[in-house]
Design an enzyme around this catalytic site. Structure first.
Site, PDB file in Angstrom:
ATOM      1  N   LEU A  16       0.814  -1.214   0.000  1.00 32.45           N
ATOM      2  CA  LEU A  16       0.000   0.000   0.000  1.00 32.45           C
ATOM      3  C   LEU A  16       0.849   1.266   0.000  1.00 32.45           C
ATOM      4  CD1 LEU A  16      -2.764  -0.955   2.593  1.00 32.45           C
ATOM      5  CD2 LEU A  16      -2.996  -0.793   0.116  1.00 32.45           C
ATOM      6  N   LYS A  66      15.281  -5.854   4.813  1.00 30.75           N
ATOM      7  CA  LYS A  66      15.625  -4.796   5.764  1.00 30.75           C
ATOM      8  C   LYS A  66      17.030  -4.944   6.343  1.00 30.75           C
ATOM      9  CE  LYS A  66      10.836  -3.814   7.026  1.00 30.75           C
ATOM     10  NZ  LYS A  66       9.846  -3.671   8.115  1.00 30.75           N
ATOM     11  N   ASP A 102      10.097   2.085  11.559  1.00 38.74           N
ATOM     12  CA  ASP A 102       9.079   1.134  11.999  1.00 38.74           C
ATOM     13  C   ASP A 102       8.709   1.326  13.471  1.00 38.74           C
ATOM     14  OD1 ASP A 102       8.696  -0.171   9.584  1.00 38.74           O
ATOM     15  OD2 ASP A 102      10.207  -1.701   9.989  1.00 38.74           O
ATOM     16  N   GLY A 127       9.055 -13.424  17.013  1.00 36.59           N
ATOM     17  CA  GLY A 127       9.817 -13.132  15.811  1.00 36.59           C
ATOM     18  C   GLY A 127      11.092 -12.394  16.151  1.00 36.59           C
ATOM     19  N   ALA A 131      11.442  -7.142  10.934  1.00 39.33           N
ATOM     20  CA  ALA A 131      10.307  -6.427  11.525  1.00 39.33           C
ATOM     21  C   ALA A 131      10.466  -6.310  13.031  1.00 39.33           C
ATOM     22  CB  ALA A 131       9.004  -7.139  11.172  1.00 39.33           C
ATOM     23  N   ARG A 156      18.700 -16.519  16.091  1.00 42.57           N
ATOM     24  CA  ARG A 156      18.271 -15.157  15.759  1.00 42.57           C
ATOM     25  C   ARG A 156      17.710 -14.455  16.990  1.00 42.57           C
ATOM     26  NH1 ARG A 156      15.147 -14.758  10.101  1.00 42.57           N
ATOM     27  NH2 ARG A 156      15.999 -12.640  10.230  1.00 42.57           N
ATOM     28  N   LEU A 217       1.989  -6.994  13.460  1.00 41.78           N
ATOM     29  CA  LEU A 217       2.625  -6.005  12.587  1.00 41.78           C
ATOM     30  C   LEU A 217       2.165  -6.151  11.142  1.00 41.78           C
ATOM     31  CD1 LEU A 217       6.279  -5.777  13.931  1.00 41.78           C
ATOM     32  CD2 LEU A 217       4.164  -4.835  14.859  1.00 41.78           C
ATOM     33  N   GLN A 248       4.773   4.920   9.922  1.00 38.79           N
ATOM     34  CA  GLN A 248       6.171   4.807   9.502  1.00 38.79           C
ATOM     35  C   GLN A 248       6.372   5.451   8.136  1.00 38.79           C
ATOM     36  OE1 GLN A 248       7.680   2.886   6.932  1.00 38.79           O
ATOM     37  NE2 GLN A 248       5.747   2.061   6.161  1.00 38.79           N
TER      38      GLN A 248
END
Length: 281
Positions: A16, A66, A102, A127, A131, A156, A217, A248
């Site tokens: 978007l 990112k 963000d 996560g 993000a 991670r 998110l 953002q």
């Protein structure tokens, strides 16, 4: 040469961002040339070079690029450095300046649009990718309490916890630990599981506290599984990522054009077509 802007991702046709920036341009009377560019991670560097050659002056970066964008920047804001991920690129002469909007976008949406007081909330972040990295520092700065991070890949999780460098407040855990972690006041889904066609991790209802807010998110179809679980589990507040996306974007727009647009009208426009939305930036 005219100045161009874009959002890079893979996939990115759903984004978007072109609609949002076009609306910001109309609002501020700034001509906007902004498009979506689909690029696989291995081709990202070459795609950026082509973008600059055609007059590219700034870009947004979405999944899964990112962290790659972070490595391509010669100069970084402090919030991008802390995140280890970049979602906003600004061309500075022959180099890229990297920022991450963000986190500030999420906090602004939650505290101003949804009137959530984040202070001292015991928080679970699901996560540990780009993000999650983008929002974790801003959540800590907003005054949340302890932050527990879980992810399918433990390495991670540990890397993100180490990068945040707040061992007294940040606690890496395993998905299998969820049942034993107690109740949370804020639960955030920062995975792309629903978009990738995989499943959001199974979560016990026992982690939902009395005033718990659940935030995905993602937005649109990709947010449905997690938000459905949150409602069924009795979360007090349930929020998707549409407002964060708009906020953002406004921060990125301000970095490029020197003026911060109003966001409420743009959010309302997109929210009125909520059923047609697909996924998150």
């Amino acid at each position: 040469m005219s100045r161009h802007y874009a959002v890079f991702g893979h996939p990115v046709a759903h984004s978007l961002s072109p609609r949002i920036h076009a609306a910001f341009g109309r609002q501020t009377s700034i001509p906007i040339d902004y498009r979506a560019i689909d690029v696989e991670p291995g081709q990202f560097t070459h795609a950026l070079m082509d973008f600059v050659a055609s007059g590219g002056a700034g870009a947004n970066v979405t999944l899964p690029l990112k962290q790659a964008a972070f490595t391509l920047c010669d100069d970084l804001t402090e919030r991008a450095r802390r995140a280890g991920a970049v979602n906003t690129l600004v061309r500075n002469g022959d180099t890229w300046h990297g920022d991450n909007t963000d986190g500030v976008g999420l906090v602004r949406d939650l505290t101003e649009r949804h009137a959530l007081d984040l202070r001292a909330r015991r928080t679970l972040l699901i996560g540990a990718g780009g993000a999650a990295r983008g929002v974790a520092p801003a959540l800590l700065d907003a005054g949340i309490g302890d932050l527990f991070i879980v992810n399918r890949t433990p390495e991670r999780t540990d890397q993100l916890a180490d990068a945040l460098a707040e061992p007294d407040r940040v606690h890496p855990r395993y998905l299998g630990d969820l049942q034993a972690l107690g109740e949370f006041d804020l639960i955030l889904n920062a995975t792309s599981a629903a978009r990738d066609g995989s499943h959001v991790p199974a979560m016990p209802r026992a982690i939902v506290g009395r005033r718990c807010a659940a935030v995905d998110l993602n937005y649109g179809e990709a947010a449905i599984p997690f938000l459905a679980w949150a409602r069924a589990a009795g979360c007090h507040d349930v929020v998707d990522g549409l407002g964060m996306l708009v906020e953002q974007a406004a921060e990125s727009f301000a970095r490029w054009h020197g003026v911060r647009p109003e966001t409420d009208a743009v959010y309302a426009m997109l929210n009125s077509n909520h059923d047609a939305l697909v996924t998150a930036d």
